[in-house]
Design a protein around this motif. Structure first.
Motif, PDB file in Angstrom:
ATOM      1  N   LEU A 153       0.825  -1.208   0.000  1.00 53.84           N
ATOM      2  CA  LEU A 153       0.000   0.000   0.000  1.00 53.84           C
ATOM      3  C   LEU A 153       0.859   1.258   0.000  1.00 53.84           C
ATOM      4  O   LEU A 153       0.444   2.295  -0.526  1.00 53.84           O
ATOM      5  CB  LEU A 153      -0.916   0.003   1.223  1.00 53.84           C
ATOM      6  CG  LEU A 153      -1.915  -1.161   1.340  1.00 53.84           C
ATOM      7  CD1 LEU A 153      -2.782  -0.985   2.586  1.00 53.84           C
ATOM      8  CD2 LEU A 153      -2.781  -1.260   0.097  1.00 53.84           C
ATOM      9  N   TYR A 162      -5.295   7.471  -2.518  1.00 51.97           N
ATOM     10  CA  TYR A 162      -5.491   6.318  -3.398  1.00 51.97           C
ATOM     11  C   TYR A 162      -4.361   5.301  -3.269  1.00 51.97           C
ATOM     12  O   TYR A 162      -3.217   5.643  -2.954  1.00 51.97           O
ATOM     13  CB  TYR A 162      -5.648   6.739  -4.859  1.00 51.97           C
ATOM     14  CG  TYR A 162      -4.470   7.489  -5.447  1.00 51.97           C
ATOM     15  CD1 TYR A 162      -3.429   6.805  -6.069  1.00 51.97           C
ATOM     16  CD2 TYR A 162      -4.418   8.877  -5.411  1.00 51.97           C
ATOM     17  CE1 TYR A 162      -2.359   7.488  -6.624  1.00 51.97           C
ATOM     18  CE2 TYR A 162      -3.356   9.575  -5.969  1.00 51.97           C
ATOM     19  CZ  TYR A 162      -2.329   8.870  -6.567  1.00 51.97           C
ATOM     20  OH  TYR A 162      -1.265   9.548  -7.105  1.00 51.97           O
ATOM     21  N   ILE A 163      -4.732   4.044  -3.472  1.00 55.75           N
ATOM     22  CA  ILE A 163      -3.782   2.933  -3.556  1.00 55.75           C
ATOM     23  C   ILE A 163      -3.368   2.816  -5.016  1.00 55.75           C
ATOM     24  O   ILE A 163      -4.211   2.816  -5.914  1.00 55.75           O
ATOM     25  CB  ILE A 163      -4.428   1.632  -3.062  1.00 55.75           C
ATOM     26  CG1 ILE A 163      -4.808   1.760  -1.580  1.00 55.75           C
ATOM     27  CG2 ILE A 163      -3.505   0.447  -3.295  1.00 55.75           C
ATOM     28  CD1 ILE A 163      -5.706   0.633  -1.087  1.00 55.75           C
ATOM     29  N   TYR A 164      -2.078   2.693  -5.269  1.00 57.38           N
ATOM     30  CA  TYR A 164      -1.538   2.741  -6.630  1.00 57.38           C
ATOM     31  C   TYR A 164      -0.699   1.492  -6.873  1.00 57.38           C
ATOM     32  O   TYR A 164       0.430   1.368  -6.389  1.00 57.38           O
ATOM     33  CB  TYR A 164      -0.691   4.002  -6.758  1.00 57.38           C
ATOM     34  CG  TYR A 164      -0.187   4.322  -8.152  1.00 57.38           C
ATOM     35  CD1 TYR A 164      -1.042   4.788  -9.151  1.00 57.38           C
ATOM     36  CD2 TYR A 164       1.174   4.203  -8.457  1.00 57.38           C
ATOM     37  CE1 TYR A 164      -0.564   5.116 -10.407  1.00 57.38           C
ATOM     38  CE2 TYR A 164       1.658   4.537  -9.713  1.00 57.38           C
ATOM     39  CZ  TYR A 164       0.787   4.990 -10.683  1.00 57.38           C
ATOM     40  OH  TYR A 164       1.276   5.326 -11.937  1.00 57.38           O
ATOM     41  N   TYR A 209      -7.940  -4.978  -4.654  1.00 59.57           N
ATOM     42  CA  TYR A 209      -7.525  -3.740  -3.985  1.00 59.57           C
ATOM     43  C   TYR A 209      -8.641  -2.710  -3.896  1.00 59.57           C
ATOM     44  O   TYR A 209      -8.579  -1.802  -3.060  1.00 59.57           O
ATOM     45  CB  TYR A 209      -6.272  -3.164  -4.650  1.00 59.57           C
ATOM     46  CG  TYR A 209      -5.019  -3.865  -4.171  1.00 59.57           C
ATOM     47  CD1 TYR A 209      -4.479  -3.570  -2.929  1.00 59.57           C
ATOM     48  CD2 TYR A 209      -4.399  -4.840  -4.951  1.00 59.57           C
ATOM     49  CE1 TYR A 209      -3.348  -4.229  -2.469  1.00 59.57           C
ATOM     50  CE2 TYR A 209      -3.268  -5.505  -4.502  1.00 59.57           C
ATOM     51  CZ  TYR A 209      -2.746  -5.192  -3.257  1.00 59.57           C
ATOM     52  OH  TYR A 209      -1.632  -5.855  -2.802  1.00 59.57           O
ATOM     53  N   ARG A 210      -9.664  -2.852  -4.707  1.00 63.80           N
ATOM     54  CA  ARG A 210     -10.822  -1.971  -4.523  1.00 63.80           C
ATOM     55  C   ARG A 210     -11.502  -2.279  -3.190  1.00 63.80           C
ATOM     56  O   ARG A 210     -11.925  -1.374  -2.466  1.00 63.80           O
ATOM     57  CB  ARG A 210     -11.801  -2.120  -5.690  1.00 63.80           C
ATOM     58  CG  ARG A 210     -11.328  -1.459  -6.972  1.00 63.80           C
ATOM     59  CD  ARG A 210     -12.353  -1.525  -8.090  1.00 63.80           C
ATOM     60  NE  ARG A 210     -11.879  -0.804  -9.263  1.00 63.80           N
ATOM     61  CZ  ARG A 210     -11.019  -1.297 -10.145  1.00 63.80           C
ATOM     62  NH1 ARG A 210     -10.565  -2.551  -9.985  1.00 63.80           N
ATOM     63  NH2 ARG A 210     -10.617  -0.582 -11.177  1.00 63.80           N
ATOM     64  N   ALA A 213      -9.338  -0.923  -0.458  1.00 65.50           N
ATOM     65  CA  ALA A 213      -9.532   0.530  -0.347  1.00 65.50           C
ATOM     66  C   ALA A 213     -10.814   0.840   0.417  1.00 65.50           C
ATOM     67  O   ALA A 213     -10.853   1.767   1.249  1.00 65.50           O
ATOM     68  CB  ALA A 213      -9.557   1.163  -1.736  1.00 65.50           C
ATOM     69  N   GLN A 225      -9.307   5.487  -2.700  1.00 65.25           N
ATOM     70  CA  GLN A 225      -9.641   4.839  -3.959  1.00 65.25           C
ATOM     71  C   GLN A 225      -8.495   3.945  -4.404  1.00 65.25           C
ATOM     72  O   GLN A 225      -7.411   3.951  -3.814  1.00 65.25           O
ATOM     73  CB  GLN A 225      -9.932   5.897  -5.027  1.00 65.25           C
ATOM     74  CG  GLN A 225     -11.066   6.845  -4.669  1.00 65.25           C
ATOM     75  CD  GLN A 225     -12.405   6.156  -4.598  1.00 65.25           C
ATOM     76  OE1 GLN A 225     -12.707   5.287  -5.409  1.00 65.25           O
ATOM     77  NE2 GLN A 225     -13.217   6.545  -3.614  1.00 65.25           N
ATOM     78  N   TYR A 226      -8.745   3.183  -5.446  1.00 68.54           N
ATOM     79  CA  TYR A 226      -7.713   2.321  -6.013  1.00 68.54           C
ATOM     80  C   TYR A 226      -7.488   2.686  -7.470  1.00 68.54           C
ATOM     81  O   TYR A 226      -8.438   2.767  -8.251  1.00 68.54           O
ATOM     82  CB  TYR A 226      -8.133   0.857  -5.918  1.00 68.54           C
ATOM     83  CG  TYR A 226      -7.265  -0.101  -6.710  1.00 68.54           C
ATOM     84  CD1 TYR A 226      -5.883  -0.142  -6.528  1.00 68.54           C
ATOM     85  CD2 TYR A 226      -7.833  -0.972  -7.649  1.00 68.54           C
ATOM     86  CE1 TYR A 226      -5.090  -1.018  -7.249  1.00 68.54           C
ATOM     87  CE2 TYR A 226      -7.052  -1.859  -8.367  1.00 68.54           C
ATOM     88  CZ  TYR A 226      -5.674  -1.881  -8.175  1.00 68.54           C
ATOM     89  OH  TYR A 226      -4.899  -2.748  -8.903  1.00 68.54           O
TER      90      TYR A 226
END
Length: 290
Positions: A153, A162-164, A209-210, A213, A225-226
């Protein structure tokens, strides 16, 4: 006699503690260590201390003498791991060990096309060596350790919102490393019930990952968000941010593997050995981000 390799590491130490809690006497447990200075806690518990190194075949043969069941925790030195693992298997056979329990990895794709191909090769070859050795075995196909999730994360995702990661819609089914070790101890305490078996060590649910999130948004009260970039975009972004290439490579490989469904395996094997459901991912995230 049960011998635990990597005994001063988290997995090995937890397995030993779990064996003691199950009533296995400390004098029936041996711990393989590379550094005697790090073994004081184990020695204080009455565990037998054996000095040995995966790179030293003769040291392993001597350390393994008198052992019936071996917990073989995979090595971490990728470039030399296969040779080290060969030493362990050969030494186990030479010393008369009866049963090897090996910590391997979760996978769907066992070919070189897998994003985890480089990491997977030594595991797959080790499994092959163990099966061809004629020794009894139990293979543990470990999914991702839940404790690694914060690493993926990143440190600043709550700031950015946001997670990238280039994991697309791929799912993972991680569980706590301590619960993997606890379940492993159940096998070591009664190896005859697990002869020549392979277990999928995963959680009972898989998440993308959504969903992660969403969990973190609920836990923190912040909107997270993802975003799923391509692998090239991800790499370039992290390079520009000064992230070490080794970390970038690891995150990219695992993310791409997740995108391809490599870690999307939900099994009850771990639950059955624990005698309870594993800790959920949301419950773990609450301990980190609450």
């Amino acid at each position: 006699m049960i011998l635990i390799t990597g005994a001063t590491g988290h997995y090995g130490a937890t397995a030993i503690n779990s064996l003691l809690q199950k009533g296995i006497k400390s004098n029936q447990i041996s711990a393989l260590v590379r550094n005697l200075e790090k073994s004081e806690d184990l020695r204080n518990k009455g565990v037998n201390i054996k000095l040995g190194d995966y790179s030293g075949y003769e040291s392993l043969v001597a350390a393994f003498e008198g052992t019936d069941t071996l917990l073989f925790i995979s090595g971490t030195e990728i470039s030399t791991r296969l040779k080290q693992h060969e030493n362990v298997v050969r030494a186990a056979k030479k010393a008369g060990i009866q049963h090897i329990v090996y910590t391997s990895f979760q996978r769907r794709n066992e070919t070189d096309t897998s994003p985890l191909g480089l990491l997977a090769h030594s595991h797959l070859q080790t499994e092959k060596m163990i099966k061809e050795s004629g020794l009894r075995y139990t293979i543990l196909k470990n999914n991702l350790y839940m404790e690694y999730i914060p690493f993926f994360l990143g440190e600043k995702f709550l700031e950015t919102g946001y997670i990238y990661l280039p994991a697309a819609n791929g799912k993972i089914s991680p569980a706590l490393r301590s619960e993997y070790a606890e379940a492993t101890a159940s096998i070591l305490a009664n190896p005859s019930a697990h002869i020549n078996k392979a277990y999928d060590f995963t959680n009972v649910e898989a998440y993308d990952y959504r969903e992660i999130a969403t969990f973190i948004s609920e836990i923190t009260g912040k909107d997270v968000q993802y975003r799923a970039p391509t692998a090239d975009e991800f790499t370039q972004t992290l390079v520009n941010s000064g992230v070490p290439m080794g970390e970038i490579g690891l995150m990219t490989q695992f993310s791409m593997a997740q995108a391809q469904g490599e870690l999307d395996v939900a099994s009850t094997d771990l639950e059955n050995l624990l005698g309870r459901k594993p800790t959920t991912l949301k419950a773990y995230l609450e301990t980190i981000y609450h």
